[in-house]
Design an enzyme around this catalytic site. Structure first.
Site: not given
Ligand code: ASP
Length: 321
Positions: A186, A217
């Site tokens: 991300t 999130d």
């Molecule tokens: N936070 C992101 C989600 O849950 C995934 C990530 O940050 O790797 O969609």
């Protein structure tokens, strides 16, 4: 004389009731370069739970360098945060935009959000299947609609209306990086510009193997992204479900607003909350004084870095060869 206060109050309430579009035009018009010479900071991340490849480390360094040049010339934090996310979305080597990971059906569904610390205005999008740059659409939702959060086909329709670039599914699924099973990475950015304004933005393909329709999130304002000029700008990465439940980014801002604690404390307390519900992840943050805190749960690696006015790049878990 009686009439004057009345007239003023009518004028004031007319301003308060002005449709959002009019306010937007006014706020867009203020996007002139920042003339002040205050501190600048840009911090970015490329996800959590892994160490950056050489290409990813190079990409992070390039974004920090390009972002620094822009902020030094007076670019606004909001614009630089959007630009930084776009670069990482287009690189195809992070779990965002072109490199977005797959759902358990083999499809790609992208989420993003952006927030302006000046007025708490925000835009967020989720479950996009055909928008090349989700962060750009999040910005358009913020600037050009009365809404904050748009999802799925309705959000895609807005992208077309705003003439943003749309793509066919193979744009996302053709990437060589997709061959690897799990895809962290991300992306996110937080910035403090020379005018003292803060902004934050985050973009993701979500968790590898997620169910279609699942949203984490990253596009949730107050969970994965938050910015308030009174406090700080935050972009998170990790197990989205836990970051939503712990209200991580908003919690950090609230701690700063309502206590005398500093950014390190606020970040630690909020990540403790994630750990308390057995979650993991990390975040980047910058406060209004230009303090930067980058932290993760359980010392997980997080490819990330920051730059200040001196232009010196500080990278972690992202070694440049
Ligand atoms: N936070 C992101 C989600 O849950 C995934 C990530 O940050 O790797 O969609």
């Amino acid at each position: 004389m009686k009439g004057l206060p009345f007239l003023l109050s009518v004028l004031l309430s007319a301003c308060a009731a002005a449709p959002r579009k009019d306010r937007e035009v006014a706020s867009l018009k203020t996007e002139t370069p920042c003339q002040a010479r205050a501190k600048l900071v840009l911090a970015i991340h490329g996800g959590v739970g892994y160490v950056a490849s050489e290409a990813q480390a190079r990409a992070l360094a390039d974004v920090l360098q390009g972002g620094h040049a822009r902020l030094a010339q007076g670019a606004r934090a909001l614009d630089v945060v959007q630009w930084a996310n776009e670069q990482m979305e287009d690189s195809g080597i992070f779990n965002a935009g072109k490199g977005g990971t797959r759902t358990n059906q083999g499809t790609v569904e992208l989420d993003a959000s952006i927030m302006d610390g000046r007025d708490l205005d925000a835009g967020a999008v989720a479950s996009l299947k055909d928008v090349k740059n989700p962060i750009r659409l999040a910005r358009m939702v913020k600037d050009r609609t009365p809404h904050v959060f748009m999802v799925g086909p309705g959000a895609s329709a807005k992208a077309r209306e705003f003439k943003l670039e749309t793509v066919t599914p193979d744009y996302f699924t053709a990437s060589a990086e997709k061959k690897s099973e799990s895809s962290p990475g991300t992306v996110g950015a937080v910035a403090l510009d020379r005018c003292g304004d803060l902004a934050a933005g985050t973009s993701t393909g979500g968790l590898f193997g997620k169910a279609p329709g699942r949203v984490g999130d990253s596009p949730v304002i107050g969970a994965g992204t938050y910015a308030n000029n009174k406090t700080a700008a935050i972009s998170a990465t990790g197990e989205g479900e836990k970051f939503i439940r712990a209200n991580v980014a908003g919690r950090i801002s609230n701690i700063l607003e309502y206590t005398r604690e500093n950014l390190s404390f606020a970040v630690r307390e909020s990540l403790n909350q994630v750990e308390a519900i057995k979650g993991s992840g990390g975040l980047i943050s910058v406060d209004r004084q230009g303090e930067v805190v980058i932290a993760t749960t359980q010392k997980e690696p997080m490819p990330s870095g920051f730059v200040r006015e001196d232009g010196k790049l500080v990278l972690q878990d992202a070694a440049l060869k």
